[in-house]
Design a protein around this motif. Structure first.
Motif, PDB file in Angstrom:
ATOM      1  N   ILE A 124      -7.150   0.590  -0.608  1.00  0.00           N
ATOM      2  CA  ILE A 124      -6.322   0.530   0.685  1.00  0.00           C
ATOM      3  C   ILE A 124      -6.837   0.427   1.925  1.00  0.00           C
ATOM      4  O   ILE A 124      -6.379   1.721   2.895  1.00  0.00           O
ATOM      5  CB  ILE A 124      -5.498   1.699  -0.120  1.00  0.00           C
TER       6      ILE A 124
ATOM      7  N   PRO B 249      -6.497  -4.580   3.485  1.00  0.00           N
ATOM      8  CA  PRO B 249      -5.632  -3.292   2.609  1.00  0.00           C
ATOM      9  C   PRO B 249      -4.467  -3.677   1.953  1.00  0.00           C
ATOM     10  O   PRO B 249      -3.742  -4.952   2.805  1.00  0.00           O
ATOM     11  CB  PRO B 249      -5.324  -1.988   3.439  1.00  0.00           C
ATOM     12  N   GLY B 250      -4.068  -3.958   0.862  1.00  0.00           N
ATOM     13  CA  GLY B 250      -3.245  -4.402   0.037  1.00  0.00           C
ATOM     14  C   GLY B 250      -3.548  -5.865  -0.728  1.00  0.00           C
ATOM     15  O   GLY B 250      -3.643  -5.980  -1.968  1.00  0.00           O
TER      16      GLY B 250
ATOM     17  N   THR C 289       0.461   3.708  -2.956  1.00  0.00           N
ATOM     18  CA  THR C 289      -0.154   5.018  -3.260  1.00  0.00           C
ATOM     19  C   THR C 289       0.930   6.441  -3.070  1.00  0.00           C
ATOM     20  O   THR C 289       0.968   7.473  -3.309  1.00  0.00           O
ATOM     21  CB  THR C 289      -0.350   5.649  -1.181  1.00  0.00           C
TER      22      THR C 289
ATOM     23  N   VAL D 115       0.720  -1.567   0.183  1.00  0.00           N
ATOM     24  CA  VAL D 115       0.158   0.193   0.487  1.00  0.00           C
ATOM     25  C   VAL D 115       0.689   1.254   0.331  1.00  0.00           C
ATOM     26  O   VAL D 115       0.615   2.334  -0.561  1.00  0.00           O
ATOM     27  CB  VAL D 115      -0.831   0.201   1.215  1.00  0.00           C
TER      28      VAL D 115
END
Length: 365
Positions: free
Chosen positions: A332, A315-316, A260, A256
């Motif tokens: 995320i 997340p991921g 990002t 993540v």
């Protein structure tokens, strides 16, 4: 609004609709020439000029653009798949070449040994056993010599067997290399066909957008945002976010962070960074940076990675979109994704439910 603008948009939509779309990876690529639009008369152009473009017209353009960019995404996946196969096949060809070189060196050494053994046997093997016994200094010397001859014969047989095996290996290596070259050439053709299809779809979309005036492009952007917002709202209204409570794994956090950190970089089909990405280029590189290499394309990510229920995603994890798995994004948290949307856009954050979800996969299962 410019003269005949509405008529121009209508013609553009009809022409773009004639562009051949790319079939699933592995299918044949066809080329269809779009029909030449019939020129409008000045009377019809004047009538078109007096008729304002409605939201319905702009919405039709938005849907047409979605289709064009979707087809470009499918072609991009086909291109990336062919590129990945070509890399593997090239590596295999290089490895086979090394084996062929080593095998030839081994065969040359074996032939040299065989020649030396044959010469030794020739020097001692020309007389019958009785004559060798009479000429020897002692019976024991003769027996010792006979034993060495037998050992030499066995060694020679083993040497011949090893030479035969090495020659067979070389033949197989050569056949394998030839087969890999054939596959590599086929993938090059598939890659070229996919590239042509990508460029055709993107050019058609850009042409369609260029025919809109500034206010119409602004309205188009508003409609795109509205469509995404409505889809995200419907997804959230299902209560799904209340069920998603899993925390990211250590590797997921790293993935993540990488993804990002790419926000704002441009989309470019076939790109894997660091300056630009396509959708699966972003997700594959993010997970590679986390120490978990995954397949290059969204379709292979969907096929090969472990599937998890949406309510269990963390997340991921990767969300695969559309029935043909032609788009992928990284979840995320808090109902959001980071992804590389399409040509003309940059890596950005969006709602996880803003596009039709096919399913969720976990790279670090």
């Amino acid at each position: 609004m410019g003269t005949g603008k509405r008529g121009l948009i209508a013609v553009a939509v009809s022409v773009i609709g004639a562009v051949t779309v790319l079939a699933a990876p592995g299918a044949a690529f066809a080329s269809v020439t779009a029909p030449t639009p019939t020129p409008t008369s000045s009377a019809s152009a004047s009538a078109d000029a007096s008729t304002p473009v409605t939201n319905k017209d702009i919405e039709a353009v938005r849907k047409q653009l979605d289709e064009l960019y979707h087809d470009a995404a499918v072609a991009t996946d086909a291109y990336n798949a062919a590129e990945e196969k070509a890399r593997r096949q090239s590596a295999q060809i290089v490895e086979l070449a090394r084996k062929i070189v080593k095998g030839q060196e081994k065969l040359d050494a074996l032939k040299k040994r065989a020649g030396a053994a044959a010469a030794a046997q020739y020097r001692t093997g020309g007389l019958p056993d009785e004559a060798q016994l009479m000429l020897s200094d002692s019976p024991q010397q003769f027996l010792d010599g006979t034993g060495r001859v037998l050992q030499g014969q066995r060694a020679t047989k083993a040497l011949i067997a090893e030479m035969t095996s090495t020659q067979q290996d070389l033949k197989q290596y050569a056949a394998d290399a030839s087969a890999q070259w054939t596959k590599l050439e086929a993938n090059r053709k598939a890659r070229a066909a996919a590239q042509k299809q990508i460029e055709k779809q993107i050019a058609a979309a850009e042409k369609l957008e260029s025919q809109l005036e500034e206010k119409e492009r602004e309205r188009l952007a508003e409609l795109e945002e509205q469509a995404a917002y409505q889809a995200q709202s419907a997804w959230l209204d299902s209560g799904i976010l209340d069920e998603i409570k899993s925390n990211a794994s250590a590797a997921g956090k790293l993935a993540v962070e990488y993804a990002t950190a790419q926000i704002g970089k441009p989309y470019e089909w076939g790109a894997e960074g660091p300056g630009s990405y396509d959708c699966s280029g972003l997700t594959s590189q993010a997970w590679a940076s986390a120490g978990s290499p995954i397949p290059r394309t969204s379709q292979e990510q969907w096929k090969q990675l472990k599937h998890v229920d949406i309510k269990d995603m963390r997340p991921g994890d990767l969300i695969i979109y559309f029935d043909d798995a032609s788009h992928v994004a990284m979840y995320i948290g808090e109902g959001a994704i980071v992804h590389a949307p399409r040509p003309g856009r940059t890596v950005t954050i969006a709602g996880a439910g803003s596009m039709p979800i096919l399913g969720v996969v976990r790279p670090d299962a």
